[in-house]
Structures are given as C-alpha cells and as structure tokens.
Design a protein around this motif. Structure first.
Motif, mmCIF file in Angstrom:
data_model
loop_
_atom_site.group_PDB
_atom_site.id
_atom_site.type_symbol
_atom_site.label_atom_id
_atom_site.label_comp_id
_atom_site.label_asym_id
_atom_site.label_seq_id
_atom_site.Cartn_x
_atom_site.Cartn_y
_atom_site.Cartn_z
ATOM 1 N N MET A 1 -3.485 -7.257 8.095
ATOM 2 C CA MET A 1 -2.563 -6.180 8.492
ATOM 3 C C MET A 1 -2.193 -5.315 7.286
ATOM 4 N N ALA A 2 -2.068 -5.951 6.107
ATOM 5 C CA ALA A 2 -1.792 -5.180 4.891
ATOM 6 C C ALA A 2 -2.973 -4.262 4.576
ATOM 7 N N THR A 3 -4.180 -4.807 4.718
ATOM 8 C CA THR A 3 -5.385 -4.041 4.380
ATOM 9 C C THR A 3 -5.562 -2.835 5.301
ATOM 10 N N TRP A 4 -5.223 -3.010 6.592
ATOM 11 C CA TRP A 4 -5.347 -1.896 7.538
ATOM 12 C C TRP A 4 -4.518 -0.694 7.095
ATOM 13 N N LYS A 5 -3.542 -0.931 6.209
ATOM 14 C CA LYS A 5 -2.725 0.181 5.706
ATOM 15 C C LYS A 5 -3.073 0.521 4.254
ATOM 16 N N VAL A 6 -3.253 -0.525 3.434
ATOM 17 C CA VAL A 6 -3.523 -0.287 2.010
ATOM 18 C C VAL A 6 -4.835 0.481 1.829
ATOM 19 N N ALA A 7 -5.890 0.033 2.519
ATOM 20 C CA ALA A 7 -7.223 0.628 2.278
ATOM 21 C C ALA A 7 -7.235 2.132 2.617
ATOM 22 N N PRO A 8 -6.749 2.549 3.796
ATOM 23 C CA PRO A 8 -6.759 3.992 4.068
ATOM 24 C C PRO A 8 -5.807 4.777 3.167
ATOM 25 N N ALA A 9 -4.669 4.165 2.795
ATOM 26 C CA ALA A 9 -3.718 4.879 1.931
ATOM 27 C C ALA A 9 -4.375 5.167 0.578
ATOM 28 N N LEU A 10 -5.058 4.161 0.020
ATOM 29 C CA LEU A 10 -5.726 4.363 -1.270
ATOM 30 C C LEU A 10 -6.916 5.309 -1.113
ATOM 31 N N ALA A 11 -7.632 5.171 -0.007
ATOM 32 C CA ALA A 11 -8.781 6.068 0.225
ATOM 33 C C ALA A 11 -8.321 7.520 0.242
ATOM 34 N N ALA A 12 -7.160 7.766 0.840
ATOM 35 C CA ALA A 12 -6.640 9.137 0.931
ATOM 36 C C ALA A 12 -6.129 9.642 -0.410
ATOM 37 N N GLY A 13 -5.846 8.719 -1.335
ATOM 38 C CA GLY A 13 -5.325 9.123 -2.646
ATOM 39 C C GLY A 13 -3.811 9.022 -2.741
#
Ligand code: NAD
Ligand code: 2ZO
Ligand code: NA
Length: 489
Positions: A167-179
């Motif tokens: 559940m953390a990754t579902w948010k962390v990964a796109p947030a970092l991908a977006a910058g």
C-alpha cells in the motif's frame, strides 16, 4: 514445521536521507500478532519531526539533484529500489509476516508486487519526459501556449497495515515517478518493511529528502502532516472514519486529498457456473485471503437459491482445508488478525450478528489449537437480513455473510445495497449477463469468475463511501501527483 528466523532491525525515522531519532525520543512496541509478545519497537514521530521532514522535502524539490531531474533519471532510482526489494525479498516477506500476521506465502507475493510496481512507475516516469510539455494550438497568431505538467510538490502519504509495503508502494512509486518529494506515514501496527524501504532508498542513493518515512501514531504523526501548510497533498489509504478526519482537516487548507477507504464487496454466484468447486475456491479466497483483512474482500456472498445448499455444503468441505497456524509456517493458509484491538472488533461483529438473529454456519471463534495470538476461525454467517450490522459494515476479518436470490434484478439490488463501492465479483458463464452487471455494479473494480486479481496497469479505487481518486495505473500519476499549468508565450 520449523519457523524461519529473522532479525528485526532497530531503526529511527528516515528523514533527509538519514536515520534520525524522533525529537521526543518516543518509541512504540511491535507486538507479534502470532504470539502476543513484544518483538521490537519503532520510532514514534510527532509534530516536531513532521516539521523537520517537510523542510527536508522542500529542500529536495529546490535542489537540482531531485527538483530538476528528468523522468528517465528518476526511473533509475525506482528500478534500483525494485532490484533491492527483490534481492531482500525473502527477508522482507518474513518481516512483514512477523509484523502483521500475513502468511509467508502471501507476503512473498506482495514483495513481487512491490518490485513490479516500482518497475511499472519507472516506465511511466520515462514516458513522462515526452509529455511534460503538450503544445496546444490556439489558432491565433498573437497568442501561443503549451500545457506543462509539473510535480505537485510535497505530498503526504498515509497508509494502512494490511498490505504494509504494497500500500505504501502504490503511493510512493508514482509520487517519486512524478518528481514529488514525499513523506510516508505507515501504520503504527505494521511499519517494519516501510522502514526497510528507507534503508533501501539510502543504499541506492535516492537524493536526501525525496522520500522521508515517519512512523508513529495517527493523531501524533499523521494529523500534523495533514494540517501542515507546506504539504501540498494527502494521499490516504485506510478506514472510512480516519478518511473523514483527514478530509475535514485538509479542507481547512483547501488541500487536495485522495481517499482509498473500506468496502463490503459482493460476490454474486449464479447457478449456471461451469465449475462449482472453482467458484467455491474463489469465494473462499475472495473473503479469507489475508485473514479477510483486504479492502476489496468479497465478504457478502449473494447466492442463487437453486444452488445455495449444494454451494454451502461444498464451502463447508473446502473450509476445512484452510490451515490455521503461525503465519511463518510455510503451508499456513490463515494467520492471525493484526492486533488485539482488531481481533476484539472481529469477535464483536460475530457476536452482534448472533444477537441480531443470524446463524453462525461455521467458525465464529478462536481456533482451539491456537493458544496464543489473535486468531479467528474462518466464519460463514447465514440467515442474514439487510438491516443487520454484519450485512452493512466492513468486518476486516475472516467473516463471510450469505444471502440468496431468485432473479438477476434481485441480485443486483442486493449487490448494490451498501454504502460502499470498492469492488464486486460475478460468477456466471453467461458473458452478456456479466456485461449487464458491469453496468449495474456501483463499484470501481469488477471481477468476472474470480475475486481479487489486481493489475498494476489498472486504476484501483472506489465510489460512494469507498472513497475517490485512484491508485495504480497512469491515472495515479496524472490525477494525484502532477499539476497542470500554462504560460502565454
Ligand atoms: N481502498 C483501498 O485501496 C484500501 C486498501 C487497504 C486498506 N483499506 C482500508 O483500510 C482500513 C484498514 O486500515 P487501518 O486500520 O490501518 O486504517 P486506519 O484508518 O486506522 O489507519 C490508516 C492510517 O491512518 C493513520 N491515521 C489514523 N488516524 C489519523 C489521523 N487522525 N490523521 C492522520 N492519519 C491518521 C494511521 O496511523 C494509519 O497510518 C480498512 O477500512 C480497509 O478497507 C483500503
Ligand atoms: C491487491 N490486493 C491483494 C487485492 C489487495 C488490495 C489492497 C486492499 O486492501
Ligand atoms: Na505489528
């Protein structure tokens, strides 16, 4: 069967690329749901630590090594994180199993999903570079423009305990991908693997402050993040009650939020199914995987009357095969509930159902052979009516309630008879009927002849009281973590 050994690392808060003791030096014990023993501790952040983390995140955005990166550069970090997760997969799965009681098999599965999500968002980060500027033709000589997509800023990510790292990754990964620069606040009931994500970020050299991880209690570490004026957005997954608090607090600052909340999802089974045993298996998996602690658990079985008794008989036969044991035992199928509080809640739901006149067809108690730990037998409840609490409220435990129907119209009405709208499933070999249900179901996720398969490419989220916004897929980045603007040139 031998229980694998694993050491629980002792960590601090992960802020600005370093391990940092909480300002108030408080710690929270980790209680094993399988043994009820204290097996470690996590740092407890407070408002003061939130301030420090927000500052670190803002500095990261202002620095070129994070704030001026291309999507392709960020993708390298995401891929390096994915590789480390896979390298440490077996250890991380054990840690997660120890922490939240998830079976080792399911935890290992989740680690594969975690790595796949980081990889997927690495692809999307790369793809963002060509989409950063979108020309728009105004058909004028005097005015020209383009639309620019920019990272939203500092984002607060607040997550639950049922799939801690996923559940953390579902948010962390796109947030970092977006910058964006992110501050993750995992659940105090299961934070171990999220803290290990901090160690992984440090090892792969993620620029300081791009991701900060604050463990701690909801009101002490989560609430200050929501009301912090320099946190630009909150992405939340958790209970409806906390979702309401978060939305209320964020509204004071007109801060955008996305809410992934609970559910009471139906699984509708028609008498034309080809394979009764397969339908029974999906029904059990849909409700009892992760001991029923799944937001999308199909916990309301809506069964065509003509096959009801045969189907229930078969369910009772299959349910005996569910091995309840320490979740670290390799062939465990049902581990404990995450905490004593959740365990008590689940038992209360069962006893209230009994008081309201429902029948406990099987289970309903603590398994005799488990002397310690927060274990609840897989439970099936019949003679349910639509005014009962067990029909209406999310249990978040291994409890399936059953109602029967005669006609398709009645099935649709029962399926939608809920304040929630996360997921639904239909079991029928009639493809046209499945299509009709796709239109009729008031949910964001719909399964045909199965329950729970989830794909990183597809938007995950609900309607009604299950929340709004979407995790996963490209919608997550574009709707949650990027912002649009345009200059006149
Ligand atoms: N829709 C989805 O994708 C999805 C996925 C997983 C879980 N869930 C839901 O999550 C719930 C179970 O998770 P939970 O028990 O951890 O939920 P919860 O609401 O108790 O806690 C979730 C997070 O919110 C934090 N929190 C608590 N109070 C807070 C406050 N006042 N301000 C800010 N943060 C606060 C907690 O510390 C935790 O990190 C279930 O309802 C489940 O359906 C939904
Ligand atoms: C991917 N799963 C297993 C369906 C879990 C979704 C997250 C909800 O609790
Ligand atoms: Na725990």
């Amino acid at each position: 069967m031998a229980i694998p050994n694993v050491r629980i690392p002792s960590r601090q808060l992960y802020i600005d690329g370093e391990w940092r003791e909480p300002v108030k030096k408080n710690r929270i014990p980790i209680i094993s749901p399988a043994t009820e023993e204290i097996i470690g501790e996590i740092p407890a952040a407070t408002e003061e630590d939130v301030d420090i983390a927000v500052e670190a995140a803002r500095r990261a955005l202002a620095r070129d090594d994070w704030g001026s990166t291309t999507g392709a550069q960020r993708a390298k970090y995401l891929r390096a994180i994915a590789a480390k997760i896979l390298e440490r997969k077996s250890e991380l799965a054990k840690l997660e199993s120890l922490d939240c009681g998830k079976t080792l098999f399911e935890a290992a599965w989740d680690m594969d999903d975690v790595a796949a999500s980081f990889e997927y968002y690495a692809d999307l980060a790369e793809a963002l570079d060509s989409k950063r500027k979108t020309p728009v033709d105004l058909h004028l000589d005097s005015f020209k423009t383009y639309v620019l997509r920019e990272p939203l800023g500092v984002v607060g990510l607040i997550t639950p305990w049922n799939y801690p790292l996923l559940m953390a990754t579902w948010k962390v990964a796109p947030a970092l991908a977006a910058g964006c620069a992110a501050i993750l606040k995992p659940s105090e009931l299961a934070s171990i693997t999220c803290l290990e994500l901090g160690e992984i970020c440090r090892e792969v050299g993620l620029p300081p402050g791009a991701l900060n991880i604050l463990t701690g209690l909801g009101p002490e570490a989560g609430a200050p993040l929501v009301s912090h004026p320099h946190v630009d957005k909150i992405a939340f997954t958790g209970s409806g009650a906390t979702g309401v608090k978060i939305m209320t607090a964020a509204a004071q600052l007109v801060k955008p939020v996305t809410l992934e909340l609970g559910g009471k999802s139906p699984i509708v089974v028609f008498d034309d199914i080809d394979n009764l045993d397969l339908a029974v298996e999906w029904t059990l998996f849909g409700c009892f995987a992760n001991a029923g602690q799944v937001c999308s658990a199909t916990s309301r079985l809506i069964l065509q009357e003509s096959i009801a008794s045969e189907f229930l008989e078969r369910l009772l036969l299959w349910i005996k095969n569910i091995k309840i044991s320490d979740p670290l035992e390799e062939d465990c199928k049902l581990g404990p509930i995450v905490s004593s509080g959740q365990y008590e809640k689940v038992l209360k739901f069962i006893s209230k159902a009994k008081d309201e006149g429902a029948t406990i067809l099987c289970g309903g108690e603590r398994p005799q052979h488990m002397k310690k730990g927060y274990y609840v037998q897989p439970t099936i409840i019949t003679d349910v009516n639509t005014s009962m609490e067990i029909w209406k409220e999310e249990v978040f435990g291994p409890v399936l309630c059953v109602k029967t129907f005669k006609t398709e119209e009645e099935a649709i009405e029962l399926a939608n008879d809920t304040k929630y709208g996360l997921a639904s499933a239909i079991m029928s070999k009639d493809v046209e009927r499945c299509e009709r249900f796709t239109k009729a179901f008031q949910t964001g996720i719909i399964w045909f002849n199965c329950s729970q398969p989830t794909f990183t490419q597809l938007p995950w989220g609900g309607r009604k009281r299950s929340g709004f916004g979407r995790d996963l897929g490209e919608w997550n980045i574009s709707k949650c973590f990027l912002v649009l603007k345009w200059p006149q040139i």
